[in-house]
Every structure is written in structure tokens, then in C-alpha cells.
Enzyme design. Structure first.
Site, mmCIF file in Angstrom:
data_model
loop_
_atom_site.group_PDB
_atom_site.id
_atom_site.type_symbol
_atom_site.label_atom_id
_atom_site.label_comp_id
_atom_site.label_asym_id
_atom_site.label_seq_id
_atom_site.Cartn_x
_atom_site.Cartn_y
_atom_site.Cartn_z
ATOM 1 N N LYS A 205 0.847 -1.203 0.000
ATOM 2 C CA LYS A 205 0.000 0.000 0.000
ATOM 3 C C LYS A 205 0.876 1.245 0.000
ATOM 4 O O LYS A 205 0.694 2.146 -0.795
ATOM 5 C CB LYS A 205 -0.927 -0.027 1.222
ATOM 6 C CG LYS A 205 -1.801 1.201 1.327
ATOM 7 C CD LYS A 205 -2.767 1.104 2.488
ATOM 8 C CE LYS A 205 -3.447 2.448 2.696
ATOM 9 N NZ LYS A 205 -4.400 2.460 3.786
ATOM 10 N N GLU A 211 10.431 -4.887 4.487
ATOM 11 C CA GLU A 211 10.447 -6.294 4.058
ATOM 12 C C GLU A 211 10.158 -6.411 2.563
ATOM 13 O O GLU A 211 10.853 -7.116 1.820
ATOM 14 C CB GLU A 211 9.379 -7.101 4.820
ATOM 15 C CG GLU A 211 9.664 -7.308 6.282
ATOM 16 C CD GLU A 211 9.160 -6.175 7.168
ATOM 17 O OE1 GLU A 211 8.962 -5.040 6.651
ATOM 18 O OE2 GLU A 211 8.983 -6.410 8.368
ATOM 19 N N GLY A 267 -4.874 -1.619 4.965
ATOM 20 C CA GLY A 267 -4.056 -2.762 4.544
ATOM 21 C C GLY A 267 -4.753 -4.098 4.775
ATOM 22 O O GLY A 267 -4.847 -4.931 3.872
ATOM 23 N N ARG A 268 -5.273 -4.304 5.971
ATOM 24 C CA ARG A 268 -5.884 -5.612 6.288
ATOM 25 C C ARG A 268 -7.271 -5.761 5.685
ATOM 26 O O ARG A 268 -7.907 -6.799 5.838
ATOM 27 C CB ARG A 268 -5.898 -5.843 7.793
ATOM 28 C CG ARG A 268 -6.577 -4.756 8.590
ATOM 29 C CD ARG A 268 -6.276 -4.870 10.070
ATOM 30 N NE ARG A 268 -6.754 -3.719 10.821
ATOM 31 C CZ ARG A 268 -6.092 -2.577 10.971
ATOM 32 N NH1 ARG A 268 -4.920 -2.410 10.397
ATOM 33 N NH2 ARG A 268 -6.599 -1.599 11.683
ATOM 34 N N GLU A 353 -5.144 -6.697 14.616
ATOM 35 C CA GLU A 353 -4.618 -5.382 14.270
ATOM 36 C C GLU A 353 -5.758 -4.351 14.305
ATOM 37 O O GLU A 353 -5.521 -3.167 14.554
ATOM 38 C CB GLU A 353 -3.948 -5.411 12.884
ATOM 39 C CG GLU A 353 -2.968 -4.268 12.698
ATOM 40 C CD GLU A 353 -2.131 -4.373 11.438
ATOM 41 O OE1 GLU A 353 -2.694 -4.297 10.336
ATOM 42 O OE2 GLU A 353 -0.891 -4.521 11.538
ATOM 43 N N HIS A 384 -6.339 -33.344 17.707
ATOM 44 C CA HIS A 384 -5.265 -34.220 18.185
ATOM 45 C C HIS A 384 -4.112 -33.413 18.767
ATOM 46 O O HIS A 384 -3.027 -33.947 18.972
ATOM 47 C CB HIS A 384 -4.796 -35.125 17.046
ATOM 48 C CG HIS A 384 -5.917 -35.939 16.495
ATOM 49 N ND1 HIS A 384 -6.275 -37.165 17.008
ATOM 50 C CD2 HIS A 384 -6.820 -35.660 15.525
ATOM 51 C CE1 HIS A 384 -7.328 -37.626 16.346
ATOM 52 N NE2 HIS A 384 -7.678 -36.724 15.441
ATOM 53 N N LYS A 504 9.135 -0.940 14.162
ATOM 54 C CA LYS A 504 9.735 -0.746 12.827
ATOM 55 C C LYS A 504 10.836 0.299 12.899
ATOM 56 O O LYS A 504 11.929 0.106 12.353
ATOM 57 C CB LYS A 504 8.673 -0.232 11.851
ATOM 58 C CG LYS A 504 7.645 -1.214 11.415
ATOM 59 C CD LYS A 504 6.845 -0.558 10.281
ATOM 60 C CE LYS A 504 5.495 -1.182 10.126
ATOM 61 N NZ LYS A 504 4.654 -0.497 9.167
HETATM 62 O O1 LIG Z 1 1.057 -2.735 2.209
HETATM 63 P P1 LIG Z 1 2.158 -2.139 3.012
HETATM 64 O O2 LIG Z 1 2.121 -0.641 3.005
HETATM 65 O O3 LIG Z 1 3.484 -2.672 2.578
HETATM 66 O O4 LIG Z 1 1.937 -2.576 4.505
HETATM 67 C C1 LIG Z 1 1.979 -3.906 4.900
HETATM 68 C C2 LIG Z 1 1.570 -4.072 6.348
HETATM 69 O O5 LIG Z 1 2.517 -3.421 7.149
HETATM 70 C C3 LIG Z 1 2.188 -2.668 8.272
HETATM 71 O O6 LIG Z 1 3.139 -2.867 9.252
HETATM 72 C C4 LIG Z 1 0.805 -2.733 8.825
HETATM 73 O O7 LIG Z 1 0.798 -3.083 10.180
HETATM 74 C C5 LIG Z 1 -0.118 -3.635 8.085
HETATM 75 O O8 LIG Z 1 -1.435 -3.207 8.318
HETATM 76 C C6 LIG Z 1 0.154 -3.624 6.606
HETATM 77 O O9 LIG Z 1 -0.766 -4.471 5.962
#
Ligand SMILES: O=P(O)(O)OC[C@H]1O[C@H](O)[C@H](O)[C@@H](O)[C@@H]1O
Length: 543
Positions: A205, A211, A267-268, A353, A384, A504
């Protein structure tokens, strides 16, 4: 508003006390019809909520609480595009991502419905070109592998859904998902792939996530190494999905190859935005559209159904009931479908989240418990492993059982046995087995207490006809709106995530101390300093 100071909250607390001595066995004895009566349908989903520790009075009081906190107005505000994400001052319009075409929705002066359908059109044509072989790699070969690079909301939705809908996917194209900055993730995902046949979909986003950018850079190196360093190759092996055109361009991906989404998609909540592109390539636009229609059907249900017949509202209120009045701290999600093995991970981000907050939207600390810990595994595997604790442990864990009428693969009686296990687990949790019943089996007296099953452990059972793109969409929308309902009762912003920022920033600041060739000056807290020193020793770096 302090919800705990309302008369509706007080009435629920009092009612909870009064109900304390009545178990699920009692409730069913008093009302044998509740197994049929306390059920609700939305689209293809059938929710049995009879095995909850509630009576008609409980539901009446919970619905009164929903009215009190203005749930109806909040739902309408979300669908209208008001800025219900208060701390980020943004609209929350994932529902617009799957609304049928032809219905304008003007938000902040922009027809977002038209934008959504324009991007969907580009996604469909791109997915078709890849699937048909018209879109070729740099050396003219067909694309056989699509690697989604993204993390959190830019990974979990399509990764979960690809797993869920494998049976609907083109088996000639493999989809892989790389999220972790752990280099093993990229290495394992690409070790058997041919760069000439691989397409990377870089999803972020913000397009600033460490990462994702690191993995995308690695992917570019891997591609160029495999294709003799020809920079021109990037154009046909990389596409991006983002809200940040500038950053996509800076990374070296032509904005022509970018699929856009917008800041009003969290994002989620972005799975039905262009973030679903790799899934669309895998299952095809038609199946993808069926999935969107499934989402949309439950969106409409949530928006229009009266609360007493509203699946996400009822489930959300039940979750509040256990979290705030019974002290439950976790919630198990138990899909009786191997295909749904990633659903718990997906729901962890969606729920935790969103509702893992301790400050209300008015800036005051919450006075209620909020967000449960969500976890789970497919049945029967969990039986199990951890179901022992669900049956006889000392903590209350409300559970969702999810099952299907028709199997995707019908092999002998296997599906019937799977479902028999699911129904049996829900019944054993609810009704247990008394000391008298255990003794009547001939159990030696000293073992009787060990074999007693206390019961009275609540669960929902969700049944759908078959796992299809459409029912998967319905299921996810159901959970999205359940989360919304809970967030409104708790008066928290379910759409921000400030709590993930600090770590972060600290990681970025700390990285040079790990990588420097010289022994660094460490001024972290004593524990972190000692860990960094130990790590540097393990890496053979001077301390
Ligand atoms: O899609 P991006 O901007 O790379 O973000 C990826 C993810 O990273 C963040 O740390 C948020 O906590 C998430 O809500 C998000 O989905």
C-alpha cells in the site's frame, strides 16, 4: 462515551450474573427448539449460534447495547464514505471494492466506484493476458509462476485465498507468496523457478515497507542474474500494486504496470483491492468476480438486515459478551477444511490489528476489555493437538467451527467423517459429560474426575454449501463486519495500527549496530546491548 457507564451495560452485567448458574445443558432443556431457532442465514452462510451462553433476554440486551453505541449510524457512515477512521482522518470503504458496477459513490469529491471498476477492468485484462500466454517474459516464454511479494495485508488475503481456492486455479501457473525479510522465504519460494517464466507482483500500500522493498530488490537481482543482466527484462517480469505511484516509479517499475488502490482501503481490508491480483491470475477473472459477489452479498446483508437477523452483528455482539462479561481472552477459529488452513492467520491480522487497542476514538483509555487473541488450525488436526485445553482447560475459549455441505474432493466417506467430527466437537464442548455419565460407563472411581467433561463451552457453527470463491468471499466479509461491530461497541478505531510503528523504527535504527564491520558503540537498553553483542559474536563480527 464510556460504554460501561450506560444503563445497557449495567443491565448486561446484571443479566450475566443471573445467568451464571444456567449451563448450556439447562438452556437446551428449557428450550429444546433453540437448536433450530437460534440460527441465522446470510447469503449462503448458515450460522448456528444456539450453543452460546445466551437466552432471548441476553440477545435483547445486546441489541439494546448496539443501539446505544449507535451501531446503525456507524454502519451507514462507513458505507457513505465518512471518515470513520478518525485517527488517520480517512474513509473506510473496502465495501466499495466489491460493490456492483454502475452505482456511483462520491467520496471527498471523487467517484470511487468508477475508479474501482476501472482498476478491476485493467486487472481482468492483465490476468487474462498472463493466463492465455499473450503476456510473455523477456525471452518470449510463457509465465508459469507468479510470485506475490508483500507482507501483512499485502500478503495474507491473497495467500489465504490462493490456498483456499487451489481447486479453482490454473494448475499450469504456480503462485507463491514471499513476505518475510528472513532470506529463507525468498530463497525457498524461488529455488525451483525459472526467471524467464516468473512474474513478480510487488504489493505494498505504502511502497515503503522494509520487508517488501528488500524482497523486491532481491527479486530484481535474481531475475537479472538469470536473464544476463538485461535491465529491460524488469518491464515484463514486474508489476506493482500500490497507492504510491512515485515510490513505484522510483523502484523502477513503470506506472503503466501499476495497479492502483487508495488510502481509504486499510491494509488488512485490502484483499479485494488490486492486492488480489496474483489470486486473480491464479483463479481467473470469472472466479474472482464470483468471490467479489460473495463479499458484496454479505456487505448488503450487514448494511440492511435488521440487527436481530444480522449475522456479523450477532456474532460481534456475542464476542463482546464473552470478552467483557465472561472474561474470555481468546477466540479459536476451527475450519473443518484443509483448504482454509491459512484462514486463522488471515483473521489474526484482521481482528487483532483492528481491535487490539486500549484508547477510544475520543482519546480516553478504554474501560472495557477489547480485542481477543485469535488463533486456530483446521480440524480435525487441532483435535489431536490443542482441543484438550478447549474441553478441560481452565480458560474459556469461544470457538467458531466452519464446515461445508459438499466437499471439493469427494472421496468415499471422508467428508462425512470430517463433518461428523466437527459436529461432535461442538456438542462435546457444549454439553460435556457429567461424573454420573462417566461412572455409568464403568470408569473406575479414581479416574472419574479426570474424565468429566465440564461442557458449557460456547461455539458458533458456520455451514456453507461448498467452498467456492463466492462462499469464501461471504465468509471473509462476515468476519470483517464482525470486527467492525465489536470496534463500535468498544468505541475504538478499528482501522488504524499505530502500535506497529515503534518496533519498525527501532529495527531501522538498530540495523547498523548488527551489520557494522567495526565494533559499534552500543547505547541500547542493557538487554538489547547484550543480545546484539552475542549476535555479533555468532556472526563472527568484532564486539
Ligand atoms: O502494504 P504495506 O504498506 O506494505 O503494509 C503492509 C503491512 O505493514 C504494516 O506494518 C501494517 O501493520 C499492516 O497493516 C500492513 O498491511
Amino acid at each position: 462515551m464510556d460504554v460501561t457507564a450506560t444503563p445497557e451495560w449495567a443491565a448486561l452485567a446484571e443479566h450475566h450474573e443471573a445467568l451464571r448458574d444456567r449451563s448450556l445443558r439447562d438452556l437446551f432443556a428449557e428450550d429444546p427448539d433453540r437448536g433450530r431457532r437460534l440460527t441465522t442465514r446470510a447469503a449462503d452462510l448458515y450460522l448456528d449460534w444456539s450453543k452460546h451462553r445466551v437466552t432471548d433476554e441476553t440477545v435483547r440486551l445486546l441489541l439494546a447495547l448496539a443501539e446505544r453505541v449507535g451501531l446503525r449510524e456507524r454502519i451507514d457512515a462507513m458505507f457513505r464514505g465518512e471518515h470513520v477512521n478518525a485517527t488517520e482522518d480517512r474513509a473506510v470503504l473496502h465495501v466499495a471494492l466489491r460493490a456492483p458496477a454502475g452505482r456511483p459513490l462520491v467520496v471527498d469529491g471523487q467517484d470511487v466506484a468508477a475508479d474501482v471498476h476501472a482498476v478491476l477492468g485493467r486487472m481482468r485484462s492483465f490476468a487474462e493476458r498472463v493466463r492465455s500466454g499473450e503476456w510473455r517474459g523477456h525471452t518470449g516464454q510463457r509465465i508459469r509462476a507468479v510470485v506475490n511479494i508483500g507482507i501483512g495485508g499485502s500478503d495474507l488475503g491473497p495467500a489465504m485465498a490462493y490456498q483456499a481456492l487451489r481447486a479453482y486455479s490454473d494448475r499450469g501457473i504456480t503462485a507463491r507468496f514471499v513476505s518475510n525479510i528472513d532470506p529463507t522465504d525468498f530463497a525457498e519460494a524461488t529455488r525451483d523457478l525459472d526467471p524467464a517464466e516468473t512474474l513478480f507482483v510487488v504489493c505494498s500500500k505504502t511502497f515503503t515497507t522494509l520487508e517488501t522493498l528488500t524482497n523486491a530488490t532481491q527479486a530484481r537481482d535474481w531475475l537479472l542474474t538469470g536473464l544476463d543482466g538485461d535491465q529491460a527484462a524488469v518491464a515484463c517480469h514486474f508489476v506493482a500494486v500500490s497507492t504510491n505511484t512515485e515510490a513505484v516509479r522510483d523502484f523502477g517499475i513503470d506506472p503503466e504496470n501499476m495497479f492502483e488502490f487508495w488510502d481509504w482501503v486499510g491494509g488488512r481490508y485490502s484483499f479485494t483491492s488490486a492486492i488480489g491480483l496474483s489470486l486473480m491470475v491464479a483463479i481467473g477473472p470469472e472466479a474472482y468476480d464470483e468471490m467479489l459477489a460473495g463479499f458484496s452479498a454479505v456487505d448488503e446483508h450487514f448494511r440492511t438486515a435488521p440487527f436481530e437477523a444480522n449475522l456479523p452483528v450477532l456474532q460481534g455482539l456475542l464476542n463482546v459478551w464473552y470478552t467483557d462479561f465472561s472474561g474470555a481472552q481468546s477466540h479459536a477459529v476451527l475450519p473443518y477444511s484443509q483448504y482454509l488452513s491459512r484462514l486463522p492467520a488471515y483473521l489474526q491480522q484482521l481482528t487483532m490489528e483492528s481491535n487490539g487497542k486500549s484508547v477510544r476514538w475520543d482519546g480516553q483509555p478504554v474501560t472495557t476489555a477489547t480485542g481477543e487473541v485469535w488463533w486456530g488450525e483446521p480440524g480435525t488436526n487441532g483435535q489431536h493437538a490443542f482441543h484438550q485445553l478447549l474441553h478441560q482447560g481452565t480458560t474459556l475459549v469461544p470457538a467458531d467451527f466452519i464446515g461445508f455441505g459438499e466437499p471439493v474432493h469427494d472421496i468415499g466417506e471422508m467428508h462425512d467423517l470430517l463433518m461428523a467430527n466437527m459436529f461432535a466437537q461442538a456438542a462435546a464442548l457444549a454439553f460435556g459429560k457429567t461424573a454420573e455419565e462417566v461412572a455409568a460407563d464403568g470408569t473406575p472411581a479414581e479416574l472419574v474426575p479426570h474424565k468429566v467433561m465440564p461442557g458449557n463451552r460456547p461455539s458458533s457453527t458456520i455451514l456453507a454449501p461448498r467452498l467456492t470463491p463466492g462462499t469464501l468471499g461471504q465468509l471473509v466479509a462476515f468476519y470483517e463486519h464482525t470486527v467492525f461491530t465489536q470496534g463500535v461497541v468498544w468505541q475504538i478505531d478499528s482501522f488504524d495500527q499505530w502500535g506497529v510503528e515503534l518496533g519498525k523504527v527501532m529495527a531501522r535504527e538498530l540495523a547498523p549496530a548488527l551489520t557494522s564491520a567495526e565494533a559499534p558503540e552500543l547505547d541500547q537498553d542493557p538487554s538489547t546491548t547484550a543480545l546484539v553483542e552475542e549476535y555479533r559474536r555468532l556472526r563472527g563480527r568484532p564486539v
